[in-house]
Scaffold this motif. Structure first.
Motif, PDB file in Angstrom:
ATOM      1  N   LEU A 187       0.645  -1.230  -0.312  1.00  0.00           N
ATOM      2  CA  LEU A 187      -0.372  -0.140   0.026  1.00  0.00           C
ATOM      3  C   LEU A 187       1.086   1.665   0.045  1.00  0.00           C
ATOM      4  N   PHE A 188       0.441   2.068  -0.650  1.00  0.00           N
ATOM      5  CA  PHE A 188       1.120   3.546  -0.620  1.00  0.00           C
ATOM      6  C   PHE A 188       2.397   3.820  -1.123  1.00  0.00           C
ATOM      7  N   HIS A 189       2.597   2.864  -2.288  1.00  0.00           N
ATOM      8  CA  HIS A 189       4.034   2.358  -2.490  1.00  0.00           C
ATOM      9  C   HIS A 189       5.131   3.154  -2.765  1.00  0.00           C
ATOM     10  N   ASP A 190       3.922   4.724  -3.716  1.00  0.00           N
ATOM     11  CA  ASP A 190       5.607   5.589  -3.822  1.00  0.00           C
ATOM     12  C   ASP A 190       5.989   6.377  -2.502  1.00  0.00           C
ATOM     13  N   GLN A 191       4.911   6.258  -1.412  1.00  0.00           N
ATOM     14  CA  GLN A 191       5.037   6.795  -0.307  1.00  0.00           C
ATOM     15  C   GLN A 191       6.232   6.450  -0.049  1.00  0.00           C
ATOM     16  N   LEU A 192       5.592   4.780   0.612  1.00  0.00           N
ATOM     17  CA  LEU A 192       6.749   4.078   0.987  1.00  0.00           C
ATOM     18  C   LEU A 192       8.694   4.416   0.596  1.00  0.00           C
TER      19      LEU A 192
END
Lengths: 282, 152
Positions: free
Chosen positions: A160-165
């Motif tokens: 989840l929230f790959h880019d944010q991670l």
């Protein structure tokens, strides 16, 4: 309509009307909705709190606020299509109307944790209720000691929230570790359960606050692993999930032993609920 | 040998281990370097050596026909790779592949088993160090197979 708004301010049972302003598909069965009030401004909220989202004619469910704090005009909710109501909400298009009651519940202790190391541990969709806390901590980074985000999910495609991670991982002042339960050899990250990541990050066990959110079994294993690592039970916080209806501690649907998850939670201190977590009757 | 003793003493697995026992284990130890993609061992092979990871990441895998190998878990710095050397028939039950450059210390299994037989204090010390790791991995596997992130 002004009458409805005025009534809603004093009656927590009356939903406010919100419109979907933006939809982002996160995973095949998960969307993030940005919703804005049809009238007036949205109430303030604290990281960890939830709203009751009402899909007209279908029903109402409790969904944690998952905003990253960049938008002060609406709420952000990340919804997994898992039942009739969540399916209806996840299917809303831009411009659709839904009802909102809230925010309700307790918050992550991000202010009380200032000065300490912070471990933020999420499993699956549990990263969503933690995102406001992460955003708060990162926006006030100098107030905390070491900060680590540990995230686990089933497969690499479920992150989840790959880019944010990835963006958080790119910072030089926090540690971010991601693990998956199952993968093939094309995945170069960690494979294993999220509690196994705990020994891989640096923190002072006696001066650490841990915020944990995910499936209840995952939180139980994680809390035990944290305690094994020397973190005191009263420094571990879990976000609990039960079937909430009224959201203000009246109806009893979300009763959890002597507590109501909607009113005394969802964020609860581990030492206060530890015994309840293993009671089969609850 | 002194270098290996120092490395063993610094490794998490041997934390607070008596010096004389470190010296005994060091007599069975040697340094290894594995390039990314290189296998530390393969399923079914004799478990002649186990490894203490100093740097890098190792994937434990099960090979499956007509698909990529399935990764069971990954292990990193400060961890141990391999327990099959402890119990007969002393054969590996999975593959172990270096995901990235791995530096490790290998402990000759027959050598250490012999020393443990001759010195039961050493054998008990090894068991006390391995048993919690095995229990922790068993519990992790239980959580892993529960599929807790699936839809309910």
């Amino acid at each position: 309509m002004p009458l409805l708004t005025a009534a809603a301010q004093i009656d927590p049972f009356v939903p406010q009307l919100y419109k979907v302003a933006h939809v982002r598909r996160e995973l095949s069965d998960v969307v993030t909705l940005e919703i804005k009030p049809s009238q007036g401004s949205r109430p303030s909220y604290a990281p960890g709190q939830f709203n009751m989202l009402y899909a007209f004619g279908i029903g109402e469910i409790a969904i944690s606020i998952s905003g990253d704090g960049t938008d002060s005009t609406g709420f952000v909710h990340t919804v997994r299509d898992v039942g009739a109501v969540s399916r209806a909400i996840a299917a809303l298009d831009i411009g659709a109307t839904l009802g909102v009651r809230g925010p309700f519940g307790t918050e992550w202790p991000v202010t009380a944790a200032e000065g300490s190391d912070i471990l933020i541990i999420a499993g699956g969709l549990g990263l969503a209720p933690l995102r406001p806390a992460i955003t708060h901590v990162l926006a006030n980074r100098a107030r905390y000691g070491r900060v680590a985000i540990l995230f686990g999910c089933r497969h690499p495609e479920d992150i989840l929230f790959h880019d944010q991670l990835a963006a958080w991982r790119g910072r030089l002042d926090i540690a971010v570790e991601v693990t998956v339960d199952h993968a093939d050899s094309n995945w170069h990250g960690h494979v294993g359960v999220v509690p196994a990541l705990i020994p891989r990050v640096s923190f002072s066990p006696h001066d650490t606050v841990a915020l944990v959110c995910g499936p209840e079994i995952m939180m139980r294993f994680t809390a035990n692993a944290l305690r094994d690592a020397g973190v005191a039970s009263n420094q571990i916080y879990l976000s609990m999930e039960r079937n909430m209806k009224c959201a203000i501690g009246l109806c009893g649907h979300c009763q959890f032993g002597p507590t109501f998850v909607c009113k005394d939670g969802p964020v609860m201190r581990f030492d206060r609920i530890e015994r309840l977590l293993t009671l089969r009757e609850i | 040998m002194a270098g290996l003793e120092h490395i063993l003493r610094e490794h998490a697995f041997f934390a607070a281990c008596p010096e004389d026992q470190i010296a005994l284990v060091a007599g069975c130890a040697r340094n290894h370097r594995f390039d990314p993609g290189q296998y530390l061992f393969r399923e079914g092979d004799p478990a002649n050596e186990f490894f203490l990871i100093r740097h890098g990441k190792v994937a434990l895998e099960i090979a499956a026909p007509a698909q990529s190998p399935i990764v069971i878990s990954t292990l990193g710095e400060g961890e141990i790779v391999g327990a099959s050397w402890l119990l007969p028939p002393y054969r590996w039950t999975s593959d172990a592949r270096a995901v990235e450059l791995v530096r490790a210390v290998g402990i000759d299994a027959a050598c250490l088993r012999g020393k443990c037989e001759a010195d039961h204090h050493l054998g008990y010390e090894m068991m006390k160090r391995f048993a919690p790791i095995l229990v922790k991995r068993l519990n992790a596997t239980r959580l892993q197979i529960l599929n807790v992130y699936g839809k309910r």
